[in-house]
Design an enzyme around this catalytic site. Structure first.
Site, PDB file in Angstrom:
ATOM      1  NE  ARG A   1      10.863  -7.546 -11.786  1.00  0.00           N
ATOM      2  CZ  ARG A   1      10.539  -8.674 -12.546  1.00  0.00           C
ATOM      3  NH1 ARG A   1       9.772  -9.476 -12.321  1.00  0.00           N
ATOM      4  NH2 ARG A   1      11.341  -8.678 -13.962  1.00  0.00           N
TER       5      ARG A   1
ATOM      6  CE  LYS B   1       4.270   7.007   7.465  1.00  0.00           C
ATOM      7  NZ  LYS B   1       3.060   6.528   7.705  1.00  0.00           N
TER       8      LYS B   1
ATOM      9  CE1 TYR C   1      -1.238   6.709   5.723  1.00  0.00           C
ATOM     10  CE2 TYR C   1      -1.272   5.680   3.568  1.00  0.00           C
ATOM     11  CZ  TYR C   1      -0.581   6.280   4.524  1.00  0.00           C
ATOM     12  OH  TYR C   1       0.749   7.583   3.766  1.00  0.00           O
TER      13      TYR C   1
ATOM     14  CG  ASP D   1      -1.285   0.302   8.510  1.00  0.00           C
ATOM     15  OD1 ASP D   1      -0.079  -0.284   9.404  1.00  0.00           O
ATOM     16  OD2 ASP D   1      -1.860   0.869   7.293  1.00  0.00           O
TER      17      ASP D   1
HETATM   18  C1  LIG Z   1       2.109   6.354   6.357  1.00  0.00           C
HETATM   19  C2  LIG Z   1       1.075   5.030   6.691  1.00  0.00           C
HETATM   20  C3  LIG Z   1       1.570   4.351   6.328  1.00  0.00           C
HETATM   21  C4  LIG Z   1       1.356   4.438   4.516  1.00  0.00           C
HETATM   22  O1  LIG Z   1       2.918   4.108   4.249  1.00  0.00           O
HETATM   23  P1  LIG Z   1       3.926   4.910   2.829  1.00  0.00           P
HETATM   24  O2  LIG Z   1       5.152   4.353   3.230  1.00  0.00           O
HETATM   25  O3  LIG Z   1       3.813   6.173   3.427  1.00  0.00           O
HETATM   26  O4  LIG Z   1       3.243   4.303   1.595  1.00  0.00           O
HETATM   27  C5  LIG Z   1       0.581   2.643   6.043  1.00  0.00           C
HETATM   28  N1  LIG Z   1      -0.111   2.895   7.124  1.00  0.00           N
HETATM   29  C6  LIG Z   1       0.237   3.667   7.843  1.00  0.00           C
HETATM   30  C7  LIG Z   1      -1.151   3.830   9.137  1.00  0.00           C
HETATM   31  C8  LIG Z   1       0.693   4.423   8.144  1.00  0.00           C
HETATM   32  O5  LIG Z   1       1.152   5.254   8.632  1.00  0.00           O
END
Ligand SMILES: *Cc1c(COP(=O)(O)O)cnc(C)c1O
Length: 394
Positions: A59, A209, A112, A184
């Site tokens: 882990r 992403k 988000y 973020d």
């Molecule tokens: C897609 C996204 C997330 C979440 O990511 P996941 O891997 O889909 O959980 C968080 N913040 C932003 C700005 C995003 O576009």
């Protein structure tokens, strides 16, 4: 990373110690739950570091994870990087690591959507209060800070409507008031924006992403500075956050080509946005590199580039027009993610449920992710679908 100019070199060379690669180019995929020790001395040594870049328990990660963690830490310029099974887990865990009952957090109003939901549906139940603030508030955030404010959470540019925040001004206020900051940074990706250099304490990304870049792995990362890394690391571990070695490997493989992919996404998105800007149905473009985007001046000052993601606001619209547009698109697939090689589209008629502190008086918002297809094909696709939009306006 030693300077802004050697990012390409960094992406190629980082996380490739011989201990990770065993002499081949890429790190070995080391799958493990159990680590076995040859002697009491070795076990004691491992227990001392508790898996900080050494094998301890599955882990805590294996050498494949250490390679990715090292790469992301260097990319974002922090002390350490925690890995999560997705971006949403990185956000919820970073918040949970630092708040307790009775605390208050400040959340940007264009966050988000699942970040909002986490605050409203989970933190609220634990006695943590959230106040949403307007994304363009800047130093005015001071009036939102209360005695029990623990975290100022930023997202810049914010989701869907893309407002860029004056991060240094807000961080200065937060520091002065003893409030920690998280951002973020999924849009900024570490190549185009490095929040820790602007005083932010923890930078979070949905590696799902652009880091992964191929729409085939979910992964979250959070990079903390020296002050907050030990707590983030330990609390994330206690929350049971871990990822598979295979996913860590794929994320690292994606990272190697992130700079060249981003260059192409950026160039193509600007071309498409310019075309949309002059379309008679379009009111304005929400692309951080365009001056019609709120906070464009902060983007110019703080960012090194844009990417394939942007939105545009329609002059007028209704649900039938939006549905006809979406159904009429061929290359743009409907989907909630972005950052992969393919073009995507989402649309919002009213922005209902996506913000609470600031209203939305403007027209429907369409968000595009511009993939790696030929730009001409994408523009032709949008052109014919906008014609369908027009036909359904009344
Ligand atoms: C897609 C996204 C997330 C979440 O990511 P996941 O891997 O889909 O959980 C968080 N913040 C932003 C700005 C995003 O576009």
């Amino acid at each position: 990373m030693t300077s802004k100019s050697n990012k390409n070199t960094l992406l190629v060379s980082t996380g490739r110690k011989k201990a990770y690669t065993h002499g081949v180019v890429n790190p070995v995929v080391q799958r493990a739950s159990t680590i076995v020790f040859d002697s009491v001395a070795e076990l004691k040594q491992a227990a001392k570091t508790r898996g900080d870049k050494t094998l301890f328990y599955g882990r805590r990660g294996t050498t494949t994870h250490f390679a990715l963690q090292e790469a992301i830490t260097e990319l974002e310029g922090g002390e350490g990087c925690a890995l999560y099974p997705c971006g949403a887990a990185a956000i919820s865990s970073a918040l949970l690591a630092f708040v307790k009952a009775g605390d208050h957090i400040l959340m940007v109003d264009n966050a988000y959507e699942p970040t909002r939901d986490f605050c409203d549906k989970i933190l609220a139940g634990f006695g943590v209060e959230t106040t949403y603030y307007p994304p363009t508030i800047g130093a005015g955030i001071k009036t939102f800070i209360k005695e029990n404010t623990k975290v100022l959470f930023l997202e810049s540019p914010g989701s869907i409507t893309m407002e860029v925040q004056d991060v240094p001004a807000m961080v200065a206020v937060a520091n002065e008031q003893g409030v920690m900051t998280m951002l973020d940074n999924t849009y900024g990706n570490g190549l185009h924006y490095r929040p820790l250099e602007h005083g932010v304490d923890i930078s979070i990304q949905a590696a799902t992403k652009y880091i992964v870049g191929h729409s085939d792995v979910m992964m979250g990362v959070a990079v903390a500075n020296k002050k907050y890394w030990p707590t983030l690391r330990e609390q994330s571990y206690l929350l049971g956050q871990c990822t598979s070695a295979d996913d860590a490997y794929l994320a690292l493989r994606g990272l190697r080509t992130m700079a060249v992919r981003l260059n192409q996404h950026e160039k193509a998105a600007i071309e498409v946005a310019k075309w949309l800007e002059s379309h008679p149905l379009v009111d304005h473009i929400r692309h951080p590199a365009f001056d019609s985007c709120p906070g464009h001046e902060f983007f110019k000052r703080d960012f090194d580039g844009s990417n394939g993601l942007f939105s545009f606001v329609m002059k007028e619209g209704n649900q039938q027009a939006i549905d006809a547009f979406l159904d009429g698109l061929d290359h743009f697939k409907m989907g909630f993610s972005w950052g992969g090689f393919e073009s995507l589209v989402t649309a919002n008629l009213t922005m209902k449920g996506l913000r609470s502190q600031t209203g939305w008086e403007l027209g429907p918002v369409i968000r595009l992710h511009i993939g790696l297809e030929d730009v001409d094909d994408l523009i032709t696709d949008l052109n014919q679908a906008l014609e369908l939009y027009k036909q359904h306006l009344n």
